[in-house]
Design an enzyme around this catalytic site. Structure first.
Site, PDB file in Angstrom:
ATOM      1  N   GLN A   1      -7.418  -8.055  17.540  1.00  8.51           N
ATOM      2  CA  GLN A   1      -6.563  -7.703  18.679  1.00  8.51           C
ATOM      3  C   GLN A   1      -6.204  -8.874  19.578  1.00  8.51           C
ATOM      4  O   GLN A   1      -5.249  -8.791  20.349  1.00  8.51           O
ATOM      5  CB  GLN A   1      -7.236  -6.577  19.484  1.00  8.51           C
ATOM      6  CG  GLN A   1      -7.401  -5.335  18.600  1.00  8.51           C
ATOM      7  CD  GLN A   1      -7.824  -4.096  19.339  1.00  8.51           C
ATOM      8  OE1 GLN A   1      -8.603  -4.174  20.291  1.00  8.51           O
ATOM      9  NE2 GLN A   1      -7.327  -2.951  18.898  1.00  8.51           N
TER      10      GLN A   1
ATOM     11  N   ASP B   1       5.176  -1.474  16.470  1.00  2.31           N
ATOM     12  CA  ASP B   1       4.789  -2.341  15.365  1.00  2.31           C
ATOM     13  C   ASP B   1       3.421  -2.970  15.639  1.00  2.31           C
ATOM     14  O   ASP B   1       3.124  -3.355  16.772  1.00  2.31           O
ATOM     15  CB  ASP B   1       5.862  -3.438  15.234  1.00  2.31           C
ATOM     16  CG  ASP B   1       5.547  -4.462  14.159  1.00  2.31           C
ATOM     17  OD1 ASP B   1       5.806  -4.171  12.989  1.00  2.31           O
ATOM     18  OD2 ASP B   1       5.036  -5.550  14.500  1.00  2.31           O
TER      19      ASP B   1
ATOM     20  N   GLU C   1       2.043   2.056  14.537  1.00  2.50           N
ATOM     21  CA  GLU C   1       1.806   1.583  13.179  1.00  2.50           C
ATOM     22  C   GLU C   1       0.393   1.025  13.116  1.00  2.50           C
ATOM     23  O   GLU C   1       0.113  -0.052  13.650  1.00  2.50           O
ATOM     24  CB  GLU C   1       2.835   0.522  12.796  1.00  2.50           C
ATOM     25  CG  GLU C   1       2.780   0.194  11.311  1.00  2.50           C
ATOM     26  CD  GLU C   1       2.441  -1.241  11.022  1.00  2.50           C
ATOM     27  OE1 GLU C   1       2.527  -1.617   9.856  1.00  2.50           O
ATOM     28  OE2 GLU C   1       2.092  -1.995  11.947  1.00  2.50           O
TER      29      GLU C   1
HETATM   30  C1  LAG Z   1       4.217  -5.422  10.891  1.00  2.54           C
HETATM   31  N1  LAG Z   1       3.540  -4.389  11.170  1.00  2.54           N
HETATM   32  O1  LAG Z   1       2.352  -4.429  11.730  1.00  2.54           O
HETATM   33  C2  LAG Z   1       5.522  -5.317  10.210  1.00  2.54           C
HETATM   34  O2  LAG Z   1       5.683  -4.023   9.642  1.00  2.54           O
HETATM   35  C3  LAG Z   1       5.597  -6.399   9.182  1.00  2.54           C
HETATM   36  O3  LAG Z   1       6.764  -6.288   8.418  1.00  2.54           O
HETATM   37  C4  LAG Z   1       5.525  -7.738   9.904  1.00  2.54           C
HETATM   38  O4  LAG Z   1       5.402  -8.828   8.968  1.00  2.54           O
HETATM   39  C5  LAG Z   1       4.287  -7.839  10.769  1.00  2.54           C
HETATM   40  N2  LAG Z   1       3.707  -6.622  11.181  1.00  2.54           N
HETATM   41  C6  LAG Z   1       4.628  -8.615  12.033  1.00  2.54           C
HETATM   42  O5  LAG Z   1       5.507  -7.869  12.836  1.00  2.54           O
HETATM   43  C7  LAG Z   1       6.620  -9.382   8.489  1.00  2.54           C
HETATM   44  C8  LAG Z   1       6.369 -10.014   7.129  1.00  2.54           C
HETATM   45  C9  LAG Z   1       5.596 -11.293   7.277  1.00  2.54           C
HETATM   46  C10 LAG Z   1       6.308 -12.231   8.232  1.00  2.54           C
HETATM   47  C11 LAG Z   1       6.356 -11.501   9.580  1.00  2.54           C
HETATM   48  C12 LAG Z   1       7.010 -12.324  10.677  1.00  2.54           C
HETATM   49  O6  LAG Z   1       5.633  -9.084   6.335  1.00  2.54           O
HETATM   50  O7  LAG Z   1       5.521 -11.922   5.981  1.00  2.54           O
HETATM   51  O8  LAG Z   1       5.628 -13.443   8.349  1.00  2.54           O
HETATM   52  O9  LAG Z   1       7.139 -10.309   9.428  1.00  2.54           O
HETATM   53  O10 LAG Z   1       8.311 -12.680  10.327  1.00  2.54           O
HETATM   54  C13 LAG Z   1       6.419 -14.631   8.178  1.00  2.54           C
HETATM   55  C14 LAG Z   1       5.964 -15.421   6.977  1.00  2.54           C
HETATM   56  C15 LAG Z   1       4.532 -15.893   7.198  1.00  2.54           C
HETATM   57  C16 LAG Z   1       4.430 -16.733   8.484  1.00  2.54           C
HETATM   58  C17 LAG Z   1       4.990 -15.904   9.638  1.00  2.54           C
HETATM   59  C18 LAG Z   1       5.057 -16.730  10.912  1.00  2.54           C
HETATM   60  O11 LAG Z   1       6.049 -14.583   5.830  1.00  2.54           O
HETATM   61  O12 LAG Z   1       4.130 -16.695   6.075  1.00  2.54           O
HETATM   62  O13 LAG Z   1       3.089 -17.063   8.761  1.00  2.54           O
HETATM   63  O14 LAG Z   1       6.327 -15.458   9.348  1.00  2.54           O
HETATM   64  O15 LAG Z   1       5.943 -17.812  10.755  1.00  2.54           O
HETATM   65 CA    CA Z   2      -2.748  -8.692  19.835  1.00  3.31          CA
END
Ligand code: LAG
Ligand code: CA
Length: 455
Positions: free
Chosen positions: A143, A182, A208
């Site tokens: 958290q 989220d 979520e």
């Molecule tokens: C969620 N729920 O708890 C969302 O449903 C999910 O889609 C979100 O992740 C996450 N939590 C943050 O809101 C998505 C992708 C991640 C992505 C993130 C931020 O699943 O893969 O991470 O959104 O854009 C991306 C890169 C990571 C990197 C991060 C920060 O994939 O490798 O570390 O960005 O730069």
């Molecule tokens: Ca937090």
């Protein structure tokens, strides 16, 4: 006898993942309203980082309503047009974090070093990372540290709560009726309670919380402030439809250790677990074709939870975190099926399943359960409806008892009743004078009939 659509309570919402605001508005008018969908979950409407990947939407830069989905004017127009069509809008709301690192937002804002147009460094928790093993036993880190490197808001601060509440109240003033919080698991339940106290009225909020039962933070902690996603439902339904026996499902829900039905948001798959991101498991997706139809038919027919239908964009096998750079916005002329937009919510078994759920909402119980101890099942919703699923390679031939009035009904999964109720564009099912149905369901097929689709 006319189909009583107005009397049918809307029971199901759809996530139009990455749809632009003009496209959502058009879909409300042309399909979702007429078909009886209750609401649309839209992708985050606030300013996010630049880039074409879908997940840029999960990196907020400000709360200006400018995003790949469209601008504020288009957002307001969408809310109004959907409302006129009887469809509510639910906003995916990022309450836990802001964008990682530094860069630019799509509305022209710049950010960096925990500095954003609306926040500065004192509004954040420390820069520690959440490690995979923390999920099982380290509530503090889950958290108070950073989820995949995203700057973690100090959600206990009055300023942060006020700023989030102002954003949410602005959306409510526009007419938004619901919010997906989220990453709610990454925000202490007490912080969410304080935030909720600053929100006007009592919108629908669903948290979520990914919890398969082995987490340091438990989904039940969030039940007092809204609905909660039941991820066990998605995983267990996937396991059962893929590797198990549908006969097991007669007590699906609380009987399987899930949260109370009245608190649960349920789904076959969501935008994360369908591509191996958060909460991934043995889930079934559009790529599974008919299996996906059947799993959705079960979800929509079975009285547990508030179902969310997934409407996907095909990212061509994107499963890794980086993902391909795919521009997914579309400006007002999205075409279902002809492109990478899968539009599962329009598939006849899924749209028909929503129709069944709406028209059986008045009979919230499973009646006359029948199964062949394997993958053929049938059950009723009292006098309001009856259904059967055959997930076997052989035909389902059985006579089952129902509580429905004798007569002829339209299988709403495969056709629609005409306006004058004189014909059905698909299969017709007969309820005999003694209330039985002589089921004849083809391999990998299903039927659902309800009281308002009677010929
Ligand atoms: C969620 N729920 O708890 C969302 O449903 C999910 O889609 C979100 O992740 C996450 N939590 C943050 O809101 C998505 C992708 C991640 C992505 C993130 C931020 O699943 O893969 O991470 O959104 O854009 C991306 C890169 C990571 C990197 C991060 C920060 O994939 O490798 O570390 O960005 O730069
Ligand atoms: Ca937090």
């Amino acid at each position: 006898l006319l189909p009583n659509l107005a009397a049918a309570a809307p029971t199901t919402f759809v996530h139009l993942f990455e749809w632009s605001w003009p496209d959502v508005a058009q879909e409300c008018e042309q399909f979702l309203g007429p078909k009886g969908y209750a609401a649309v979950q839209v992708s985050p409407p606030n300013e996010h980082i630049t880039g074409n990947q879908w997940w840029t939407r999960y990196q907020p830069v400000s709360y200006q309503l400018q995003s790949r989905g469209g601008n504020r004017t288009q957002f307001v127009d969408m809310v109004n047009r959907c409302k006129s069509a009887g469809v509510d809008i639910y906003v995916d709301t990022l309450i836990n974090h802001m964008a990682a690192g530094s860069g630019n937002g799509v509305a022209g804002s710049t950010f960096g070093n925990k500095q954003y147009p609306i926040y500065s460094p004192q509004d954040f928790h420390e820069s520690c990372s959440i490690n995979p093993e923390d999920y099982g036993n380290n509530r503090y880190r889950v958290q108070n540290c950073e989820l995949v490197g995203l700057a973690d808001l100090n959600t206990s601060s009055n300023y942060v709560q006020n700023t989030l509440a102002a954003y949410i109240n602005d959306l409510q003033a526009i007419g938004v009726k619901g919010f997906r919080f989220d990453a709610a698991k990454h925000v202490a339940a007490g912080d969410i309670q304080s935030l909720m106290a600053k929100i006007n009225g009592s919108p629908l909020v669903f948290h979520e919380v990914i919890d398969q039962g082995t987490e340091a933070v438990d989904a039940s902690e969030y039940l007092s402030t809204g609905l909660v996603t039941e991820f066990k439902y998605s995983t267990q339904l996937g396991n059962t439809f893929r590797n198990g026996s549908l006969a097991w499902l007669s007590n699906f829900g609380e009987g399987w250790g899930f949260m109370p039905s009245s608190s649960a948001v349920v789904f076959v798959d969501n935008h994360d677990n369908q591509r191996g991101h958060g909460g991934a498991g043995n889930v079934i997706t559009f790529e599974d074709g008919r299996l996906y139809d059947l799993a959705n038919v079960f979800m929509l027919a079975y009285p547990y939870g508030y179902p969310k239908v997934m409407s996907s964009y095909d990212f061509h096998g994107d499963t890794d975190a980086g993902g391909p750079s795919v521009p997914v916005h579309n400006s007002g002329n999205l075409e279902c099926f002809a492109s990478n937009w899968k539009c599962e919510h329009r598939w006849s078994y899924i749209a028909g399943g929503v129709d069944f759920r709406n028209n059986t909402a008045d009979n919230w119980a499973v009646t006359n359960w029948w199964d062949n101890t394997n993958n053929q099942i049938s059950f009723g919703r009292g006098s309001s409806g009856h259904m059967a699923i055959n997930k076997e390679d052989a035909a389902l031939n059985a006579t089952v008892q129902t509580d429905m009035a004798p007569g002829q009904y339209c299988n709403v999964l495969k056709g629609e009743l005409s306006g004058d109720a004189k014909s059905c564009s698909g299969e017709v099912i007969t309820v005999n004078s003694n209330g039985t149905i002589d089921l004849n369901v083809a391999p990998w097929d299903a039927m659902a009939i309800h009281k308002n689709a009677k010929l």
